[in-house]
Motif scaffolding. Structure first.
Motif, short mmCIF file in Angstrom:
data_model
loop_
_atom_site.label_atom_id
_atom_site.label_comp_id
_atom_site.label_asym_id
_atom_site.label_seq_id
_atom_site.Cartn_x
_atom_site.Cartn_y
_atom_site.Cartn_z
N TYR A 1 7.56 -2.34 7.57
CA TYR A 1 7.76 -3.68 8.12
C TYR A 1 7.42 -3.76 9.61
O TYR A 1 7.38 -4.85 10.18
N ALA A 2 7.20 -2.60 10.25
CA ALA A 2 6.82 -2.57 11.66
C ALA A 2 5.40 -2.04 11.86
O ALA A 2 4.98 -1.78 12.98
N ASP A 3 4.66 -1.92 10.77
CA ASP A 3 3.33 -1.29 10.79
C ASP A 3 2.25 -2.36 10.94
O ASP A 3 1.91 -3.07 9.98
N GLU A 4 1.68 -2.47 12.12
CA GLU A 4 0.68 -3.51 12.38
C GLU A 4 -0.62 -3.26 11.61
O GLU A 4 -1.28 -4.21 11.17
N GLU A 5 -0.99 -2.00 11.46
CA GLU A 5 -2.21 -1.68 10.71
C GLU A 5 -2.05 -2.09 9.25
O GLU A 5 -2.96 -2.68 8.65
N ALA B 1 0.01 -4.42 8.15
CA ALA B 1 0.06 -5.88 8.13
C ALA B 1 -1.33 -6.48 8.16
O ALA B 1 -1.62 -7.46 7.46
N ALA B 2 -2.22 -5.88 8.94
CA ALA B 2 -3.58 -6.38 9.03
C ALA B 2 -4.31 -6.23 7.70
O ALA B 2 -5.02 -7.15 7.26
N GLU B 3 -4.14 -5.09 7.04
CA GLU B 3 -4.83 -4.87 5.76
C GLU B 3 -4.27 -5.77 4.67
O GLU B 3 -5.02 -6.32 3.85
N MET B 4 -2.95 -5.93 4.64
CA MET B 4 -2.36 -6.81 3.64
C MET B 4 -2.74 -8.26 3.90
O MET B 4 -2.98 -9.03 2.97
N GLY B 5 -2.82 -8.64 5.18
CA GLY B 5 -3.24 -9.99 5.53
C GLY B 5 -4.68 -10.25 5.15
O GLY B 5 -5.03 -11.34 4.68
N ALA B 6 -5.54 -9.25 5.33
CA ALA B 6 -6.96 -9.41 4.96
C ALA B 6 -7.10 -9.60 3.46
O ALA B 6 -7.92 -10.40 3.00
N ALA B 7 -6.30 -8.87 2.68
CA ALA B 7 -6.35 -9.04 1.23
C ALA B 7 -5.84 -10.42 0.82
O ALA B 7 -6.41 -11.07 -0.07
N ALA B 8 -4.81 -10.90 1.50
CA ALA B 8 -4.24 -12.21 1.17
C ALA B 8 -5.19 -13.34 1.54
O ALA B 8 -5.16 -14.42 0.93
N ASN C 1 -4.94 -0.74 -2.60
CA ASN C 1 -5.22 -0.34 -1.22
C ASN C 1 -4.56 1.00 -0.93
O ASN C 1 -3.35 1.17 -1.15
N VAL C 2 -5.33 1.96 -0.44
CA VAL C 2 -4.82 3.31 -0.20
C VAL C 2 -3.72 3.30 0.86
O VAL C 2 -2.68 3.96 0.70
N LEU C 3 -3.91 2.55 1.93
CA LEU C 3 -2.92 2.50 3.00
C LEU C 3 -1.60 1.93 2.49
O LEU C 3 -0.53 2.45 2.81
N PHE C 4 -1.68 0.90 1.67
CA PHE C 4 -0.48 0.31 1.08
C PHE C 4 0.25 1.34 0.22
O PHE C 4 1.47 1.48 0.30
N GLY C 5 -0.50 2.08 -0.59
CA GLY C 5 0.11 3.08 -1.46
C GLY C 5 0.80 4.18 -0.69
O GLY C 5 1.83 4.71 -1.14
N GLU C 6 0.29 4.52 0.48
CA GLU C 6 0.87 5.59 1.27
C GLU C 6 2.08 5.14 2.08
O GLU C 6 3.01 5.92 2.30
N ARG C 7 2.08 3.89 2.51
CA ARG C 7 3.08 3.47 3.49
C ARG C 7 4.15 2.51 2.97
O ARG C 7 5.09 2.21 3.69
N VAL C 8 4.00 2.03 1.75
CA VAL C 8 4.99 1.11 1.19
C VAL C 8 5.71 1.77 0.03
O VAL C 8 5.07 2.22 -0.92
N ASP C 9 7.01 1.82 0.12
CA ASP C 9 7.81 2.41 -0.96
C ASP C 9 8.15 1.35 -2.01
O ASP C 9 7.96 1.56 -3.19
#
Length: 293
Positions: free
Chosen positions: A196-200, A202-209, A274-282
């Motif tokens: 929830y504090a990860d700007e990188e 947030a940017a990737e999730m926002g780009a997908a949205a 998204n690889v970043l999402f898979g690594e950083r979101v539980d």
């Protein structure tokens, strides 16, 4: 000398395997049958592990980080960061597989299996318990044997056992759950940032949205599962089992219930690839808001 006087305490009987070990003490070999002759017990040879001066108490950095969490001056990222150099205890339970009778008529362990203890979280996932002090471990399971390791090593053990969570001090005043992304970060000895504090992220999730016209924007906030509750009822802003990420979707008007459901499902499917999402979101929860302006 034993006493037969009235009121004298009854003689204490040691467990068989301890009595057998004591009876065999002073022989030419150790309990594993290795000769004592030729061994040096001085200098570096005297060290049996990395924590020779360890008194079994909780790491000072961890205690300070948890105190900050309790007082509202710290966060869960600081608690996980304190674990980077902390020692913890992993509980091991000995399961007797075969017993033998010694020459003194005592029963000794001939073969025993050492089992790493794992737990089942409320959501069904496997969790590895770890303890910051020997007192906390003994209070949880008096028969468990503490194995001192660095927290990073405990995280590696969790990954090897297929555990997605490490639960620190279960049953103690403060129980802190280290979720999967933080477990992975500890295992790799890398810093961890909450999703929830990860700007990188947030940017990737926002780009997908942005590929979905009905979504005006998104916001990332701490989820309801971030908070934990101490034994005295104090609510801590960290240490919960999840969901740790709340995604707020700001949607344009005009979507019916079925349309919203399809949109959310499509978005979650896109994020999961998204690889970043898979690594950083539980785990996450989605909240809907009407876009204004």
């Amino acid at each position: 000398m034993a006493s037969n006087e009235p009121g004298a305490p009854a003689p204490r009987h040691l467990p068989g395997h301890i009595a057998a070990a004591l009876a065999g003490a002073g022989g030419e070999t150790d309990s594993a049958g290795q000769p004592w002759a030729g061994r040096s017990l001085a200098g570096d040879d005297a060290k049996i592990h990395n924590f020779e001066d360890d008194d079994g108490s909780a790491n000072a950095g961890y205690r300070a980080a948890v105190a900050g969490l309790r007082e509202g001056t710290g966060d869960e990222a600081a608690v996980v960061a304190s674990l980077a150099t902390a020692r913890v205890f992993i509980p091991i339970v000995a399961q007797l597989a075969e017993e033998a009778e010694s020459g003194h008529g005592l029963h000794a362990d001939k073969q025993a299996d050492m089992a790493l203890v794992t737990l089942k979280a409320a959501d069904g996932r496997t969790a590895l318990p770890a303890f910051t002090s020997t007192d906390a471990l003994a209070a949880w399971h008096p028969d468990a044997r503490p194995v001192a390791v660095y927290a990073a090593r405990a995280a590696l053990s969790a990954v090897a056992e297929g555990a997605e969570l490490v639960v620190l001090d279960p049953g103690a005043d403060v129980t802190f759950v280290v979720r999967r992304p933080a477990v992975w970060a500890l295992a790799q000895q890398k810093p961890w940032l909450p999703s929830y504090a990860d700007e990188e992220l947030a940017a990737e999730m926002g780009a997908a949205a942005a590929a979905f016209p009905a979504v005006r924007r998104i916001g990332l906030l701490p989820g309801r599962g971030v908070a934990a509750r101490a034994a005295d009822g104090t609510v801590l802003a960290g240490g919960g089992a999840g969901p740790e990420l709340q995604v707020v979707l700001y949607l344009e008007d005009g979507l019916d219930a079925a349309g919203v459901q399809q949109l959310v499902a499509a978005l979650q499917a896109e994020w999961s690839r998204n690889v970043l999402f898979g690594e950083r979101v539980d785990s996450l929860e989605v909240k809907l808001r009407r876009a204004t302006g």
